[in-house]
Design a protein around this motif. Structure first.
Motif, short mmCIF file in Angstrom:
data_model
loop_
_atom_site.label_atom_id
_atom_site.label_comp_id
_atom_site.label_asym_id
_atom_site.label_seq_id
_atom_site.Cartn_x
_atom_site.Cartn_y
_atom_site.Cartn_z
N SER A 130 0.83 -1.20 0.00
CA SER A 130 0.00 0.00 0.00
C SER A 130 0.87 1.26 0.00
N ILE A 131 0.39 2.31 -0.68
CA ILE A 131 1.09 3.59 -0.67
C ILE A 131 0.76 4.39 0.58
N GLU A 132 -0.03 3.82 1.46
CA GLU A 132 -0.41 4.49 2.70
C GLU A 132 0.79 4.61 3.64
N ALA A 133 0.90 5.76 4.28
CA ALA A 133 1.89 5.98 5.33
C ALA A 133 1.31 7.06 6.25
N PHE A 134 2.09 7.48 7.23
CA PHE A 134 1.64 8.52 8.14
C PHE A 134 2.71 9.59 8.25
N ILE A 135 2.31 10.84 8.12
CA ILE A 135 3.23 11.94 8.23
C ILE A 135 3.15 12.47 9.66
N VAL A 136 4.30 12.53 10.32
CA VAL A 136 4.38 12.95 11.72
C VAL A 136 5.06 14.33 11.74
N CYS A 137 4.30 15.35 12.12
CA CYS A 137 4.78 16.73 12.12
C CYS A 137 4.89 17.20 13.57
N GLN A 138 6.08 17.57 13.99
CA GLN A 138 6.33 17.90 15.39
C GLN A 138 6.77 19.35 15.56
N ASN A 139 6.53 19.87 16.77
CA ASN A 139 6.95 21.21 17.17
C ASN A 139 6.30 22.29 16.30
#
Length: 229
Positions: A130-139
């Motif tokens: 799957s091309i699914e992923a999760f983007i984690v944006c911090q601060n």
């Protein structure tokens, strides 16, 4: 969203297109986050206070046309980001589902405008195919002078030279594949219990009306068209 008062429980606001069964301590809204009326309703529940974490697990009904699916998912993510800029405290974290495609660099660049630390993570529970992923944006650090607006979730890049895309308009975001080779493979089927009796646990909260309910109703009434192989 947490309060400075230890006796004041955290406020959780959940929103979905489908109806949700009630959960104690959770404010639940049914609506479309791409609509300004839903966004304003979400923001109103914070009553001027700010959240520590915003999570968006939303995704469109995929069509199989990857370019179209990636575009729609990107617009959904930007709608979630627009709401996030209204409710997230400085230093907070934003996590969202993302479809990784060939034209994803611009979306990464827009995340980098608001968050100095952006990572793309692929959990083991997500299929390798799957091309699914999760983007984690911090601060969370919005640009100086930026004022959140419901009119347009995209920036016009007028908040300083540091926000301009450079070179070939590419932003390299670290990619993390969670787990290791000793973990389970999300594309593999494994036996349950390993010879021991396996007890199936009921879900914490069953869906009110799952998408397949119409099929089950038709099957019960024997209304499904006959199929031959």
């Amino acid at each position: 969203m947490k309060s400075d008062d230890p006796n004041d429980p955290a406020k959780i606001v959940a929103v979905d297109l489908q109806a949700m069964a009630p959960l104690p301590g959770v404010i639940q809204l049914q609506g479309d986050i791409t609509k300004s009326s839903t966004a304003e309703q979400i923001i109103s529940h914070f009553e001027g206070r700010l959240a520590d974490l915003v999570v968006c697990d939303g995704a469109p009904d995929v069509t199989g046309l990857h370019d179209m699916d990636e575009y729609i998912q990107a617009q959904l993510l930007l709608a979630a980001l627009n709401i996030t800029t209204n409710v997230l405290r400085p230093g907070g974290t934003f996590i969202a589902k993302i479809f990784r495609g060939k034209d994803i660099s611009l979306l990464y660049a827009q995340m980098k405008i608001f968050f100095p630390t952006v990572t793309c993570s692929k959990p083991r529970s997500s299929r390798n195919s799957s091309i699914e992923a999760f983007i984690v944006c911090q601060n969370y650090t919005p640009p100086a002078g930026y004022v959140p607006t419901m009119l347009n979730p995209l920036l016009d890049f007028s908040y300083g030279q540091g926000n301009q895309l450079e070179g070939v308009n590419r932003v390299v975001v670290p990619f993390v594949a969670c787990g290791d080779l000793n973990g389970f493979d999300s594309d593999q089927t494994y036996p349950l219990g390993k010879g021991e009796e396996y007890n199936v646990l009921e879900p914490v909260q069953a869906p009110i009306r799952p998408p397949y309910q119409t099929y089950l109703d038709m099957k019960k009434r024997k209304e499904l068209p006959s199929q031959t192989t």
